[in-house]
Design an enzyme around this catalytic site. Sequence first.
Site: not given
Length: 567
Positions: A182, A468
Amino acid sequence: MGSLGMYSASVVTKKGSRGYDVPEGVDIRGRYDEEFAKILNKEAVLFVADLQRTFRNHIKYSMECRREAKRRYNEGALPGFDPATKYIRNSEWTCAPVPPAVADRRVEITGPVERKMIINALNSGAKVFMADFEDALSPNWENLMRGQINLKDAVDGTISFHDRIRNRVYKLNDQIAKLFVRPRGWHLPEAHIFIDGEPATGCLVDFGLYFFHNHANFRRSQGQGYGPFFYLPKMEHSREAKIWNSVFERAEKMAGLERGSIRATVLIETLPAVFQMDEILYELRDHSVGLNCGRWDYIFSYVKTFQAHPDRLLPDRVQVGMTQHFMRSYSDLLIRTCHRRGVHAMGGMAAQIPIRDDPKANEVALELVRKDKLREVKAGHDGTWAAHPGLIPACMEVFTNNMGNAPNQIRSMSRDDAATLNEEDLLQRPRGVRTMEGLRLNTRVGIQYLAAWLTGAGSVPLYNLMEDAATAEISRVQNWQWLKYGVELDGDGLGVRVNKELFGRVVEEEMERIEREVGKERFKKGMYKEACKMFTRQCTAPSLDDFLTLDAYNYIVIHHPRELSKL
């Protein structure tokens, strides 16, 4: 290298761009390191520069369109389906068939591109590992470059890690997860690399360097003739998917690969994108392997999209789960859209982490995970995400028990019942209450996450959850919205309204709690005070910053002067 080697003949280079050998118009301002120089070789950097030069104006236009949409929402407009692209939503078409190498994705693990993490994740028993340059990584120069080195070693099969504290060597098993990468979102710059006088686009650096060095080996070792495979974050509109599609086509052409070799799953993690799912798949139809419910970012985006709508305030973040009507509608529509177009519909993240010192609490947490995964597989999802290797057996068991030997549910779960979902379903106000504990938790998590991010860690275990950037963003925008509208904390019977004085007191008390929890020594060494200032400023700013990480990014960019680069 395929025809990527075509660059070498005509390259004009400048020796000594801080030690790196670079093409004309490129300036690398990050620290010089011999290992980094192998990743940043002349041809690889020229490949990235070519992508930047080809697509920068398209990217700038897309970012301008985002700003324009934000202005409309701030003036009272609501996101919705685009009448101009109704023909795409209504007509029958499918994406290219899913490559055999990734037909079965029932459990995927995610994590930063850190060496030990990569080995553990690939060995975890998951079907896929999504190696993350985005929300789980603090994008300082060291992390980005070491991440590229680690991924190259992983694709080559040579990666190992010696943990000196445990005196243990980590290596890859024979059976490993399939690797997806990603890159960062379109909005983030890479300020250590300048191309023609302006910072490069972060995702083109991440994608370009990884693709350049690994496409041939990946296709041979992992992709069964396809790949590399990617996850694409933070899109808001199909025009952004169209740029990615063009990037993939250009990369394939330069490497001499068949069109449709590269495959990507798009995260639907912004509210505007839920109305663009068919269009996003249509733009990427030769390169798509589905969509994913990026649910934490989606909640963040709901607050951000409606920042000027006082009638759409969210309850405490712990109450905004998949049982809320707007969240369930989003998941159901995503499944229907993907299966109608012949690709995977991936479920959301299980953020729990094993609680080793409390078996009872651990079992309660695992039961929550099983329940969530059962909901996903029964709804028709083809796979799900886990943040920790310890969750994989539980997730795998739920999906396997319900899917049997089938690799996915693309053909068996059409979810035609979701065809009636409309704009109202996708925008319905979430129900629930706001509490002082909600305000405190937001503050505590936001400050601790930001402190970790500033010191180089982008994935942080806090209170038995893996946090996150997405969860920190929810904390920030929710605090901002509650402050802006002076909301009443109606869930604990106190009837207190949120204002700057109250927030200031909460910040002070939560900082004291953080210091107690982490210990005086760690508190002193960490960047908690800087993080506190930054988080407080963002929560009390008159206008909402688009991303927490954009402001914080300036604090982790370190430019090395030329003459010191090799010292």
